[in-house]
Design an enzyme around this catalytic site. Sequence first.
Site, mmCIF file in Angstrom:
data_model
loop_
_atom_site.group_PDB
_atom_site.id
_atom_site.type_symbol
_atom_site.label_atom_id
_atom_site.label_comp_id
_atom_site.label_asym_id
_atom_site.label_seq_id
_atom_site.Cartn_x
_atom_site.Cartn_y
_atom_site.Cartn_z
ATOM 1 N N SER A 121 0.828 -1.206 0.000
ATOM 2 C CA SER A 121 0.000 0.000 0.000
ATOM 3 C C SER A 121 0.859 1.250 0.000
ATOM 4 O O SER A 121 0.368 2.339 -0.232
ATOM 5 C CB SER A 121 -0.962 0.012 1.198
ATOM 6 O OG SER A 121 -0.258 -0.151 2.391
ATOM 7 N N HIS A 142 -4.259 -4.880 -4.511
ATOM 8 C CA HIS A 142 -4.311 -4.219 -3.215
ATOM 9 C C HIS A 142 -5.650 -4.438 -2.523
ATOM 10 O O HIS A 142 -6.690 -3.974 -3.009
ATOM 11 C CB HIS A 142 -4.030 -2.712 -3.411
ATOM 12 C CG HIS A 142 -3.951 -1.956 -2.134
ATOM 13 N ND1 HIS A 142 -4.391 -0.674 -1.983
ATOM 14 C CD2 HIS A 142 -3.483 -2.338 -0.911
ATOM 15 C CE1 HIS A 142 -4.206 -0.287 -0.737
ATOM 16 N NE2 HIS A 142 -3.662 -1.269 -0.071
ATOM 17 N N GLU A 154 -7.779 -3.010 -5.635
ATOM 18 C CA GLU A 154 -7.130 -2.150 -6.630
ATOM 19 C C GLU A 154 -6.146 -2.997 -7.434
ATOM 20 O O GLU A 154 -5.329 -3.723 -6.855
ATOM 21 C CB GLU A 154 -6.396 -0.990 -5.940
ATOM 22 C CG GLU A 154 -7.345 0.069 -5.407
ATOM 23 C CD GLU A 154 -6.624 1.233 -4.747
ATOM 24 O OE1 GLU A 154 -7.009 2.388 -4.997
ATOM 25 O OE2 GLU A 154 -5.685 0.994 -3.957
ATOM 26 N N ASN A 192 -6.284 4.876 -0.967
ATOM 27 C CA ASN A 192 -5.509 5.398 0.164
ATOM 28 C C ASN A 192 -5.159 6.872 0.011
ATOM 29 O O ASN A 192 -4.986 7.577 1.010
ATOM 30 C CB ASN A 192 -4.231 4.586 0.368
ATOM 31 C CG ASN A 192 -4.503 3.300 1.124
ATOM 32 O OD1 ASN A 192 -5.573 3.135 1.696
ATOM 33 N ND2 ASN A 192 -3.554 2.390 1.114
HETATM 34 N N1 CAA Z 1 -12.481 -10.813 9.241
HETATM 35 C C1 CAA Z 1 -13.559 -11.358 8.688
HETATM 36 N N2 CAA Z 1 -14.800 -10.847 8.825
HETATM 37 C C2 CAA Z 1 -14.933 -9.750 9.584
HETATM 38 C C3 CAA Z 1 -13.833 -9.113 10.191
HETATM 39 C C4 CAA Z 1 -12.565 -9.695 9.999
HETATM 40 N N3 CAA Z 1 -11.464 -9.155 10.527
HETATM 41 N N4 CAA Z 1 -14.291 -8.026 10.862
HETATM 42 C C5 CAA Z 1 -15.618 -7.980 10.676
HETATM 43 N N5 CAA Z 1 -16.001 -9.016 9.892
HETATM 44 C C6 CAA Z 1 -17.359 -9.308 9.425
HETATM 45 C C7 CAA Z 1 -18.215 -9.774 10.567
HETATM 46 O O1 CAA Z 1 -18.134 -11.177 10.731
HETATM 47 C C8 CAA Z 1 -19.608 -9.342 10.130
HETATM 48 O O2 CAA Z 1 -20.139 -10.235 9.191
HETATM 49 P P1 CAA Z 1 -21.746 -10.490 9.128
HETATM 50 O O3 CAA Z 1 -22.391 -9.142 9.041
HETATM 51 O O4 CAA Z 1 -21.924 -11.296 7.892
HETATM 52 O O5 CAA Z 1 -22.071 -11.198 10.379
HETATM 53 C C9 CAA Z 1 -19.331 -8.048 9.344
HETATM 54 O O6 CAA Z 1 -17.950 -8.082 8.960
HETATM 55 C C10 CAA Z 1 -19.605 -6.850 10.197
HETATM 56 O O7 CAA Z 1 -18.801 -6.956 11.362
HETATM 57 P P2 CAA Z 1 -19.273 -6.549 12.829
HETATM 58 O O8 CAA Z 1 -20.750 -6.702 12.961
HETATM 59 O O9 CAA Z 1 -18.405 -7.256 13.815
HETATM 60 O O10 CAA Z 1 -18.826 -5.037 12.967
HETATM 61 P P3 CAA Z 1 -19.178 -3.804 12.086
HETATM 62 O O11 CAA Z 1 -20.565 -3.837 11.577
HETATM 63 O O12 CAA Z 1 -18.704 -2.673 12.880
HETATM 64 O O13 CAA Z 1 -18.220 -3.971 10.814
HETATM 65 C C11 CAA Z 1 -16.245 -3.501 9.647
HETATM 66 C C12 CAA Z 1 -16.843 -4.069 10.918
HETATM 67 C C13 CAA Z 1 -16.587 -4.426 8.475
HETATM 68 C C14 CAA Z 1 -14.744 -3.499 9.863
HETATM 69 C C15 CAA Z 1 -16.839 -2.082 9.389
HETATM 70 O O14 CAA Z 1 -16.717 -1.313 10.555
HETATM 71 C C16 CAA Z 1 -16.150 -1.348 8.255
HETATM 72 O O15 CAA Z 1 -16.467 -1.559 7.091
HETATM 73 N N6 CAA Z 1 -15.208 -0.448 8.609
HETATM 74 C C17 CAA Z 1 -14.433 0.331 7.618
HETATM 75 C C18 CAA Z 1 -13.249 -0.482 7.195
HETATM 76 C C19 CAA Z 1 -12.442 0.233 6.148
HETATM 77 O O16 CAA Z 1 -12.658 1.366 5.766
HETATM 78 N N7 CAA Z 1 -11.417 -0.495 5.650
HETATM 79 C C20 CAA Z 1 -10.474 0.064 4.679
HETATM 80 C C21 CAA Z 1 -9.250 0.542 5.389
HETATM 81 S S1 CAA Z 1 -8.020 1.150 4.295
HETATM 82 C C22 CAA Z 1 -7.061 -0.189 3.955
HETATM 83 O O17 CAA Z 1 -7.186 -1.241 4.483
HETATM 84 C C23 CAA Z 1 -6.054 -0.024 2.869
HETATM 85 C C24 CAA Z 1 -4.672 0.193 3.236
HETATM 86 O O18 CAA Z 1 -3.807 -0.156 2.447
HETATM 87 C C25 CAA Z 1 -4.304 0.961 4.426
#
Ligand code: CAA
Length: 285
Positions: A121, A142, A154, A192
């Site tokens: 990233s 990515h 990506e 990003n």
């Molecule tokens: N692994 C697998 N599944 C996961 C998980 C993990 N680590 N974390 C959450 N989940 C799943 C859960 O099992 C749940 O599935 P179901 O709805 O089917 O039961 C679903 O995701 C939702 O999880 P939760 O109910 O526990 O919690 P939530 O509703 O708060 O969701 C989240 C958690 C999916 C992380 C949500 O908060 C979210 O989308 N957050 C934003 C994440 C984001 O923006 N990511 C990009 C970051 S940038 C990046 O990564 C790039 C880089 O290079 C830096």
Amino acid sequence: MVQEFKKVGVVGLGTMGAGIVEVFARAGFSVTGVEIDDGALDRGRGHLEKSLGRALSKQKITEEEHGAILGRLTFTTSREELADADFVVEAVPERIDIKRDVFTDLDRICPPGTILATNTSSLSVTEIAALTNRPDKVVGLHFFNPAPVMKLAEIVGTVLTTPGTIEVASEVAKRIGKTPVVVTDRAGFVANALLVPYINDAVKAYEYKYASREEIDASVTKAAGFPMGPLTLADLVGLDVCLAVMDVLWEEFREPRYVAAPLLRRMVAAGLLGRKSGRGFYDYS
Ligand code: CAA
């Protein structure tokens, strides 16, 4: 072509690598996960088994599927086992010396036709491609954290990547249930370059005491409907990763908006990296 893949390799089984193994295995691919030593291998395997266990207990997969997914997985500390891999994803730490070691090995070990993808990233895919004798077959793939959940992949092409490689990588992304977006190799790619400066701005708001961390996060979740606020997201992504992305944006563009928040740099220096270290803006211990 992608449906004929017999083996996918994933090198590096940290949070992202383990998630990537899961995504491929759940999509039906046989996957070999490679780590540097037994301890790292056990941690990666543990992360994956926990995640699959959660999917099973939430009835997202059946007992039978759970068993079949585990049956498609192989773990090893030997990169040589990728000698017959059709497609390899690298997800090792973001250091060019480590990438050099991995890509030099993969280039020697894997058949000439094998596409080598990097989940980097914050490093240049072009620079990574140039470490090999097959830069036309090196591409960025990515993923976003958590890899099993986030839908974007990506596909990062360089001036050396052939259209055929981009096409295969895009097809791979679709086959594992992701939405491919083809982007050029520039600092931060697209997602990003938008997301991390936003996180950095939130760190500055916190540093300048505009509001508490909870209030800053609520200002985004409650106002804009984001699933998590920027400081919670920083903890999820890893503060070291956020800082690395800010630093490459600054390095490449020299624009004031890309200067990392001093607090972000200090927290990384202090080892407060977010969830993975047990403490970041919030405490996870
Ligand atoms: N692994 C697998 N599944 C996961 C998980 C993990 N680590 N974390 C959450 N989940 C799943 C859960 O099992 C749940 O599935 P179901 O709805 O089917 O039961 C679903 O995701 C939702 O999880 P939760 O109910 O526990 O919690 P939530 O509703 O708060 O969701 C989240 C958690 C999916 C992380 C949500 O908060 C979210 O989308 N957050 C934003 C994440 C984001 O923006 N990511 C990009 C970051 S940038 C990046 O990564 C790039 C880089 O290079 C830096």
